[in-house]
Design a protein around this motif. Structure first.
Motif, PDB file in Angstrom:
ATOM      1  N   GLU A 164       0.841  -1.208   0.000  1.00 26.50           N
ATOM      2  CA  GLU A 164       0.000   0.000   0.000  1.00 26.50           C
ATOM      3  C   GLU A 164       0.871   1.251   0.000  1.00 26.50           C
ATOM      4  O   GLU A 164       0.592   2.229  -0.692  1.00 26.50           O
ATOM      5  CB  GLU A 164      -0.915   0.013   1.234  1.00 26.50           C
ATOM      6  N   ALA A 165       1.924   1.215   0.806  1.00 27.21           N
ATOM      7  CA  ALA A 165       2.802   2.385   0.924  1.00 27.21           C
ATOM      8  C   ALA A 165       3.577   2.616  -0.372  1.00 27.21           C
ATOM      9  O   ALA A 165       3.775   3.760  -0.795  1.00 27.21           O
ATOM     10  CB  ALA A 165       3.756   2.217   2.098  1.00 27.21           C
ATOM     11  N   ASN A 167       2.571   1.922  -3.362  1.00 22.15           N
ATOM     12  CA  ASN A 167       1.637   2.533  -4.318  1.00 22.15           C
ATOM     13  C   ASN A 167       1.444   4.013  -4.006  1.00 22.15           C
ATOM     14  O   ASN A 167       1.467   4.866  -4.895  1.00 22.15           O
ATOM     15  CB  ASN A 167       0.296   1.797  -4.285  1.00 22.15           C
ATOM     16  N   LEU A 168       1.248   4.306  -2.721  1.00 22.09           N
ATOM     17  CA  LEU A 168       1.003   5.692  -2.314  1.00 22.09           C
ATOM     18  C   LEU A 168       2.206   6.574  -2.644  1.00 22.09           C
ATOM     19  O   LEU A 168       2.069   7.675  -3.185  1.00 22.09           O
ATOM     20  CB  LEU A 168       0.700   5.746  -0.816  1.00 22.09           C
ATOM     21  N   LEU A 171       2.425   6.947  -6.427  1.00 17.65           N
ATOM     22  CA  LEU A 171       1.312   7.756  -6.924  1.00 17.65           C
ATOM     23  C   LEU A 171       1.533   9.237  -6.654  1.00 17.65           C
ATOM     24  O   LEU A 171       1.296  10.086  -7.508  1.00 17.65           O
ATOM     25  CB  LEU A 171       0.032   7.284  -6.228  1.00 17.65           C
TER      26      LEU A 171
END
Lengths: 330, 338
Positions: A164-165, A167-168, A171
């Motif tokens: 998740e991190a 991707n964040l 992004l």
């Protein structure tokens, strides 16, 4: 990116400092725990995760950082804390659970926080990845300089929080560097039994960011790749994932019988201990003399002695301190 | 909206929350908002409406569906000097990110010996009653209030909603701001008229940790929060028709819990009924009753009662969910059974 002579000596000194510190911790940890091993006994109770063998990763990365840069460290944090410049006395006192410790005995060795050098720890696997993104975002929003490095183990690369991190960070193009210390073992489970790919650097492709794998636990190679990644982050070009092959010379925690290791593995690892290897290389390359390095080692030993003495001499906090600092004082 | 007849400025909770955030963002550059659908959509429950137009996408950022990443990022940003307001769209989604909430957000202040503050607001929707079944209808007040290190508030009306949000954003500790969907004034979730109240435009704070007597009475104390307050007020009307005078206490905050206001009320009435839409066991209702009994059991003229959600997952079918939810009639019946 090659380290200067000063950078090489800084890296060596911090590797030695970390190793000497852990050697002392290892001995003291066993005080009061023999003949019967009870984790709660002795001047240093609780779990103890040593990082000896993994020092090159911490110094190779942190050689590029200043106090304003942030590090989120793992449950095995001593080498990372030392390389980031966390005060050794306050850190030692925290490990002893003393009033003079970083958090007055509330955190212990898995929860070391030193805001003066932007260092934070987390005891749960991959837990530092998100906060590193947040610190990086904060700098971006405030227009302030600084990058965030999130250290994690190869086992943490299978946690959702890590993905998740990533991707964040990708992004939002955050100045974050994810550094995986691949010590081949998640407690007793081999990387090959836990991870679908042999090397985690390939996972960077899933997030459209650069990924690197560094073999050989080599501080100069780590310095090179980390330096490029950190420069990239500082230039606003976004995150990088780096995985480093390293070795855990100790067990997962103290008291680990390490029966899961194949025969001969530990001996082979000690034969590749990065500290004597770097010492020989510094001399061979003409970067230092035996005398220079003796002096560095003596200084490190002295710093460790002072820190340990400070921790031993410090008083315990009143028991009732357990009931304070739950909330911020406004 | 201004009611020209009464000169009141009646807002929904959704608008009151958005206004509080807007005013604080104007005043404090450190405040920013993150969450799912909080930008162009203005929040699924309307509480960030209009913010992205005024402050842009940097400070009002839609996130990926990655609650662990953005809530733990908020922790990192808060520790680095920012004041994030993050939204967990439904409190039920805590299951995918509770590590970030209770192991990071709630503990980093303590683990750092108070050297690192984590000034952030985690706003999250609670409550059912509209047939959204068991993963979108829970309250979980007790779950959050049980764990140390987080302040927990839950407004029952727009005035408190605005003042609590402002207080939460100015607090140096993490605040979990739980807003009940049925009180948002969204229309499509039903409208509770009692939640839409006069709300001053000028900024103000409502103290966190202070309960409020919202209706005075002498025969029984009804304690509730959020939707429970409205059920209690309606029950008090019904009881009044039968000549029973009920006092209603709105807890407003769960952490810190204002036990004193509850104790004072029970000292006066001698009877206690706790109304809680959260599950029956191990929750807020038990905590309130235990607090009263521990303090001075002799003040009670009858065994206390609680009107709560039974210990079952929340069913989809409307008649089954309504059967389980607290309502005014159940409160009246509880009083009669005392």
């Amino acid at each position: 990116m090659d380290p200067t002579k000063d950078q090489k000596l800084w890296m060596y000194e911090n590797m030695v400092l970390s190793r000497r510190f852990e050697e002392r911790i290892e001995k003291i940890y066993l005080e009061g725990k023999t003949p019967a091993f009870n984790m709660a006994d002795g001047p240093i109770p609780g779990e103890m995760h040593l990082s000896n063998g993994q020092e090159p990763v911490a110094v190779g990365v942190c050689a590029h950082l200043t106090a304003e840069d942030a590090v989120t460290a793992t449950h095995r944090p001593h080498h990372q804390a030392i390389a980031k410049g966390v005060d050794l006395k306050a850190m030692a006192a925290e490990i002893f659970g003393k009033a003079t410790g970083l958090s007055g005995g509330r955190g212990g060795h898995m929860h070391l926080f030193d805001p003066s050098v932007n260092f934070a720890c987390a005891g749960i696997i991959a837990q530092g990845c998100g906060p590193a993104c947040g610190t990086a975002l904060s700098r971006k929003l405030q227009g302030k300089p600084g990058v965030a490095v999130s250290f994690l183990g190869e086992g943490a690369a299978n946690q959702g929080a890590f993905h998740e991190a990533m991707n964040l960070a990708a992004l939002w193009k955050l100045p974050v560097i994810f550094v995986i210390e691949d010590n081949a073992w998640g407690i007793s489970v081999a990387k090959s039994d836990a991870t679908s790919v042999p090397r985690n650097d390939v996972r960077a492709a899933g997030y459209g960011i650069p990924g690197h794998y560094i073999e050989g636990n080599d501080p100069y190679a780590i310095f090179d790749v980390a330096g490029q990644a950190i420069a990239r982050a500082r230039a606003g070009e976004g995150p990088t994932l780096i995985e480093v092959e390293t070795y855990r010379l100790a067990g997962h925690f103290m008291g680990d019988a390490e029966q899961y290791r194949p025969k001969g593995e530990k001996e082979a690892l000690f034969a590749r201990d990065p500290i004597p290897a770097m010492r020989a290389r510094l001399i061979a390359d003409g970067d230092a003399t035996e005398k220079d390095l003796d002096r560095i080692e003596a200084r490190a030993a002295e710093t460790v002695d002072e820190a340990i003495q400070f921790a031993r001499d410090s008083a315990l906090a009143p028991e009732t301190d357990a009931l304070t600092a739950v909330f911020a004082t406004q | 909206m201004l009611d020209t007849q009464t000169n009141e400025r009646r807002l929904t909770i959704a608008r009151a929350m958005a206004e509080a955030i807007q005013q604080e963002m104007q005043a404090d550059e450190r405040v920013f908002v993150m969450g799912e659908d909080i930008g162009a959509l203005g929040g699924v429950f309307g509480n960030t409406r209009g913010l992205v137009d005024e402050f842009g996408r940097e400070r009002v950022r839609d996130t990926p569906i990655s609650e662990t990443a953005f809530i733990s990022a908020a922790v990192g940003a808060a520790m680095d000097g920012m004041r994030p307001v993050v939204e967990l769209m439904f409190v039920d989604f805590f299951g995918v990110c509770f590590d970030a909430i209770y192991n990071l957000m709630a503990k980093n202040t303590y683990f750092s010996g108070g050297n690192c503050a984590v000034p952030m607001v985690l706003m999250t929707s609670t409550g059912g009653g509209y047939s959204d079944a068991g993963q979108h209808s829970q309250c979980l007040y007790g779950t959050f209030a049980h764990l140390p290190g987080m302040k927990v508030v839950s407004p029952s009306n727009a005035y408190d909603a605005k003042g609590l949000m402002t207080a939460a954003m100015r607090d140096d500790s993490p605040v979990v701001y739980m807003f009940h969907k049925g009180l948002q004034g969204m229309g499509w979730l039903g409208t509770e008229e009692g939640a839409i109240v006069d709300t001053p435009e000028t900024g103000y704070t409502v103290e966190i940790g202070k309960a409020r007597v919202v209706r005075e009475g002498k025969d029984v104390t009804l304690v509730g929060l959020a939707m429970g307050v409205h059920n209690a007020l309606k029950a008090a009307d019904k009881l009044a028709e039968e000549g029973v005078s009920a006092e209603v206490v709105d807890l407003v905050s769960l952490v810190p819990l204002d036990r004193e206001t509850v104790l004072n009320s029970v000292a006066k009435t001698g009877r206690l009924i706790v109304v809680d839409e959260d599950y029956h066991s191990y929750g807020v209702s038990g905590e309130i009753i235990a607090s009263v009994c521990e303090h001075d059991v002799s003040k009670l003229k009858a065994a206390p009662k609680r009107v709560t959600y039974p210990d079952v997952p929340i069913p989809y079918a409307r008649h089954m969910e309504q059967f389980c939810l607290p309502n005014p009639d159940k409160i009246v019946a509880a009083y009669k059974a005392m």
